[in-house]
Design a protein around this motif. Sequence first.
Motif, PDB file in Angstrom:
ATOM      1  N   GLN A 216       9.618  -1.201   7.227  1.00  0.00           N
ATOM      2  CA  GLN A 216       8.158  -1.085   7.205  1.00  0.00           C
ATOM      3  C   GLN A 216       7.732   0.345   6.889  1.00  0.00           C
ATOM      4  O   GLN A 216       6.738   0.564   6.204  1.00  0.00           O
ATOM      5  CB  GLN A 216       7.563  -1.546   8.536  1.00  0.00           C
TER       6      GLN A 216
ATOM      7  N   THR B  93       0.798  -5.443   4.576  1.00  0.00           N
ATOM      8  CA  THR B  93      -0.316  -5.978   3.796  1.00  0.00           C
ATOM      9  C   THR B  93      -1.592  -6.107   4.613  1.00  0.00           C
ATOM     10  O   THR B  93      -2.549  -6.719   4.166  1.00  0.00           O
ATOM     11  CB  THR B  93       0.053  -7.360   3.216  1.00  0.00           C
ATOM     12  N   SER B  94      -1.616  -5.520   5.803  1.00  0.00           N
ATOM     13  CA  SER B  94      -2.790  -5.672   6.663  1.00  0.00           C
ATOM     14  C   SER B  94      -4.005  -4.899   6.150  1.00  0.00           C
ATOM     15  O   SER B  94      -5.132  -5.222   6.487  1.00  0.00           O
ATOM     16  CB  SER B  94      -2.457  -5.241   8.092  1.00  0.00           C
TER      17      SER B  94
ATOM     18  N   ASP C 277      -5.998  -3.737   2.706  1.00  0.00           N
ATOM     19  CA  ASP C 277      -6.086  -3.971   1.266  1.00  0.00           C
ATOM     20  C   ASP C 277      -6.246  -2.645   0.529  1.00  0.00           C
ATOM     21  O   ASP C 277      -7.255  -1.954   0.686  1.00  0.00           O
ATOM     22  CB  ASP C 277      -7.268  -4.891   0.957  1.00  0.00           C
TER      23      ASP C 277
ATOM     24  N   GLY D   3      -5.489  -2.685  -2.895  1.00  0.00           N
ATOM     25  CA  GLY D   3      -5.390  -3.143  -4.275  1.00  0.00           C
ATOM     26  C   GLY D   3      -6.212  -2.317  -5.253  1.00  0.00           C
ATOM     27  O   GLY D   3      -5.837  -2.175  -6.418  1.00  0.00           O
TER      28      GLY D   3
ATOM     29  N   THR E 252       0.925  -0.216  -0.773  1.00  0.00           N
ATOM     30  CA  THR E 252       0.719  -0.866   0.512  1.00  0.00           C
ATOM     31  C   THR E 252       0.268   0.192   1.503  1.00  0.00           C
ATOM     32  O   THR E 252       0.244   1.385   1.176  1.00  0.00           O
ATOM     33  CB  THR E 252       2.009  -1.543   1.025  1.00  0.00           C
TER      34      THR E 252
END
Length: 174
Positions: A68, A74-75, A77, A79, A96
Amino acid sequence: MAVTQQLARIPAEYLAACRQAASESPDRDSHWNPPSEDVLDLDWAPALLERVCEPAGLDDVHRDALRQATQGATSIDVGFLNTQPHAIAPFGPAPTALSAVEVARVAELLGQIDLRAILATLPTDETAAVSLIGDGAEGIAGGPRKYLLEHFDALREFYRDASQRHLLLVLWWD
């Protein structure tokens, strides 16, 4: 230029400002530019660290924390950081992030890993050790033990500082 693992420790407010800048900018420019003292280049160490811990018998909880620490979660965002033409990870997987709570947990678990003891389980013969670690270890100047210890110590310290400052981490390959 080689693609390497990058980490940035940032306040949640900075990430929110970057997200807002990207949403308001016609070309989706997030103005991502964390201070250099809050960025860590782990080179190619993440996969090698994971590989050296497996045969040494590092337990699943600590191996997952190491994974990790270098792969994120992915908690959160992020993007918008991967949108062209301003993508921060154009050559690797999507960025990430880890929340401050996740950073604190990972920092605690990394602090419990004794990498010196793990490296001591490697064969004393350098060729055998490189063979066990696998792809990429043979070309490391100074040998894999020194390289892995330096990068792990840097990673652990980076997380410790982020945890103490209640920062989140963004991870990407660039």
